[in-house]
Scaffold this motif. Structure first.
Motif, mmCIF file in Angstrom:
data_model
loop_
_atom_site.group_PDB
_atom_site.id
_atom_site.type_symbol
_atom_site.label_atom_id
_atom_site.label_comp_id
_atom_site.label_asym_id
_atom_site.label_seq_id
_atom_site.Cartn_x
_atom_site.Cartn_y
_atom_site.Cartn_z
ATOM 1 N N GLU A 89 0.835 -1.206 0.000
ATOM 2 C CA GLU A 89 0.000 0.000 0.000
ATOM 3 C C GLU A 89 0.864 1.247 0.000
ATOM 4 O OE1 GLU A 89 -2.654 -0.162 3.307
ATOM 5 O OE2 GLU A 89 -3.908 -1.712 2.400
ATOM 6 N N TRP A 90 1.925 1.231 0.804
ATOM 7 C CA TRP A 90 2.815 2.381 0.877
ATOM 8 C C TRP A 90 3.503 2.597 -0.464
ATOM 9 C CZ3 TRP A 90 7.935 3.522 0.245
ATOM 10 C CH2 TRP A 90 8.363 4.744 0.764
ATOM 11 N N GLN A 91 3.935 1.493 -1.093
ATOM 12 C CA GLN A 91 4.615 1.610 -2.387
ATOM 13 C C GLN A 91 3.667 2.150 -3.453
ATOM 14 O OE1 GLN A 91 6.264 -2.054 -3.852
ATOM 15 N NE2 GLN A 91 7.579 -1.031 -5.319
ATOM 16 N N GLN A 92 2.431 1.688 -3.469
ATOM 17 C CA GLN A 92 1.463 2.208 -4.440
ATOM 18 C C GLN A 92 1.186 3.683 -4.196
ATOM 19 O OE1 GLN A 92 -2.068 -0.238 -4.403
ATOM 20 N NE2 GLN A 92 -1.202 -1.682 -5.854
ATOM 21 N N SER A 93 1.072 4.058 -2.948
ATOM 22 C CA SER A 93 0.852 5.463 -2.620
ATOM 23 C C SER A 93 2.042 6.309 -3.047
ATOM 24 C CB SER A 93 0.595 5.608 -1.119
ATOM 25 O OG SER A 93 0.370 6.944 -0.784
ATOM 26 N N LEU A 94 3.246 5.807 -2.833
ATOM 27 C CA LEU A 94 4.453 6.516 -3.248
ATOM 28 C C LEU A 94 4.496 6.667 -4.764
ATOM 29 C CD1 LEU A 94 7.231 7.740 -2.500
ATOM 30 C CD2 LEU A 94 8.171 5.447 -2.793
ATOM 31 N N ASN A 95 4.202 5.590 -5.486
ATOM 32 C CA ASN A 95 4.199 5.651 -6.958
ATOM 33 C C ASN A 95 3.173 6.657 -7.460
ATOM 34 O OD1 ASN A 95 6.211 3.753 -7.169
ATOM 35 N ND2 ASN A 95 4.831 2.046 -7.468
ATOM 36 N N ALA A 96 1.981 6.651 -6.864
ATOM 37 C CA ALA A 96 0.943 7.594 -7.287
ATOM 38 C C ALA A 96 1.372 9.031 -7.018
ATOM 39 C CB ALA A 96 -0.369 7.285 -6.565
ATOM 40 N N THR A 97 2.000 9.261 -5.883
ATOM 41 C CA THR A 97 2.442 10.611 -5.541
ATOM 42 C C THR A 97 3.545 11.084 -6.486
ATOM 43 O OG1 THR A 97 1.871 10.229 -3.226
ATOM 44 C CG2 THR A 97 3.365 12.046 -3.680
ATOM 45 N N VAL A 98 4.498 10.214 -6.775
ATOM 46 C CA VAL A 98 5.580 10.590 -7.692
ATOM 47 C C VAL A 98 5.024 10.843 -9.093
ATOM 48 C CG1 VAL A 98 7.676 9.738 -8.815
ATOM 49 C CG2 VAL A 98 7.386 9.467 -6.364
ATOM 50 N N ASN A 99 4.077 10.018 -9.536
ATOM 51 C CA ASN A 99 3.453 10.255 -10.837
ATOM 52 C C ASN A 99 2.727 11.591 -10.862
ATOM 53 O OD1 ASN A 99 4.337 7.845 -11.867
ATOM 54 N ND2 ASN A 99 2.452 6.747 -11.452
ATOM 55 N N ARG A 100 2.038 11.907 -9.764
ATOM 56 C CA ARG A 100 1.329 13.187 -9.695
ATOM 57 C C ARG A 100 2.312 14.345 -9.727
ATOM 58 N NH1 ARG A 100 -2.858 15.225 -4.988
ATOM 59 N NH2 ARG A 100 -3.414 17.169 -6.014
ATOM 60 N N LEU A 101 3.424 14.213 -9.002
ATOM 61 C CA LEU A 101 4.437 15.268 -9.014
ATOM 62 C C LEU A 101 4.984 15.501 -10.414
ATOM 63 C CD1 LEU A 101 6.559 14.612 -5.805
ATOM 64 C CD2 LEU A 101 5.472 16.753 -6.424
ATOM 65 N N SER A 102 5.329 14.429 -11.090
ATOM 66 C CA SER A 102 5.907 14.596 -12.431
ATOM 67 C C SER A 102 4.883 15.152 -13.413
ATOM 68 C CB SER A 102 6.492 13.281 -12.936
ATOM 69 O OG SER A 102 5.493 12.302 -13.017
ATOM 70 N N THR A 103 3.628 14.718 -13.310
ATOM 71 C CA THR A 103 2.585 15.227 -14.206
ATOM 72 C C THR A 103 2.349 16.711 -13.977
ATOM 73 O OG1 THR A 103 1.507 13.074 -14.239
ATOM 74 C CG2 THR A 103 0.180 14.958 -14.903
ATOM 75 N N GLN A 104 2.279 17.106 -12.725
ATOM 76 C CA GLN A 104 2.028 18.512 -12.428
ATOM 77 C C GLN A 104 3.216 19.382 -12.802
ATOM 78 O OE1 GLN A 104 -0.873 19.767 -11.839
ATOM 79 N NE2 GLN A 104 -1.676 17.681 -11.863
ATOM 80 N N TYR A 105 4.426 18.839 -12.689
ATOM 81 C CA TYR A 105 5.603 19.592 -13.097
ATOM 82 C C TYR A 105 5.573 19.836 -14.607
ATOM 83 C CZ TYR A 105 10.455 20.966 -13.673
ATOM 84 O OH TYR A 105 11.590 21.650 -13.994
ATOM 85 N N VAL A 106 5.190 18.814 -15.350
ATOM 86 C CA VAL A 106 5.065 18.977 -16.803
ATOM 87 C C VAL A 106 3.969 19.986 -17.132
ATOM 88 C CG1 VAL A 106 4.369 17.787 -18.917
ATOM 89 C CG2 VAL A 106 6.008 16.722 -17.380
ATOM 90 N N ASN A 107 2.850 19.920 -16.408
ATOM 91 C CA ASN A 107 1.772 20.893 -16.625
ATOM 92 C C ASN A 107 2.251 22.311 -16.342
ATOM 93 O OD1 ASN A 107 0.005 18.896 -17.356
ATOM 94 N ND2 ASN A 107 -1.012 18.780 -15.366
#
Length: 152
Positions: free
Chosen positions: A13-31
């Motif tokens: 669960e922690w790993q999935q949450s970490l992956n989702a957060t990192v994906n969100r960070l990278s997506t928002q940075y690109v935005n």
């Protein structure tokens, strides 16, 4: 249809949450980068919004409508992306704190048991892979033997 899925372990669960957060960070940075540049308008085959649709005779004149709307849209997108980056960063820091706390709370025996469990898992995976490789090699040798017998 009823599907039964196994519950995730806290680590998963922690790993999935970490992956989702990192994906969100990278997506928002690109935005944020996209909103801060004028190339997003150029990608759509439009005219550069900085070219404007009118003239500003004096510094007190309002900017031309295309430039004003593009600027407002980009400013809004930048603000939204920055806010999303702040939220995702906060979540990432929370996840890091959780990991650090869980490591501090683990005792040596628990850590040793977890490492031993991982070693057993890896050994099982490697022995299974070795067995599969041996089967494939045996099949390949049989096929090669048959081909050689057919040639003779």
């Amino acid at each position: 249809m009823d599907r039964v899925e196994a519950d995730l372990t806290p680590g998963q669960e922690w790993q999935q949450s970490l992956n989702a957060t990192v994906n969100r960070l990278s997506t928002q940075y690109v935005n944020l980068l996209r909103a801060a540049s004028s190339t997003s308008a150029l990608e759509k085959g439009q005219q550069d919004p900085r070219a404007g649709g009118g003239r500003m005779q004096t510094p007190n004149d309002a900017p031309p409508p295309p430039l004003a709307s593009s600027t407002n849209m980009n400013a809004l997108q930048c603000q939204l992306a920055v806010e999303n980056l702040c939220v995702a960063t906060s979540q990432l820091l929370s996840l890091i704190r959780t990991l650090r706390l869980s490591l501090l709370l683990m005792d040596e025996e628990t850590i040793a048991n977890e490492e031993e469990w991982q070693v057993h898992q890896i050994q099982a995976i490697s022995s299974k892979a070795q067995e599969e490789a041996n089967l494939m090699e045996q099949e390949w040798l049989e096929l090669r033997t048959k081909e050689l017998e057919e040639l003779e």
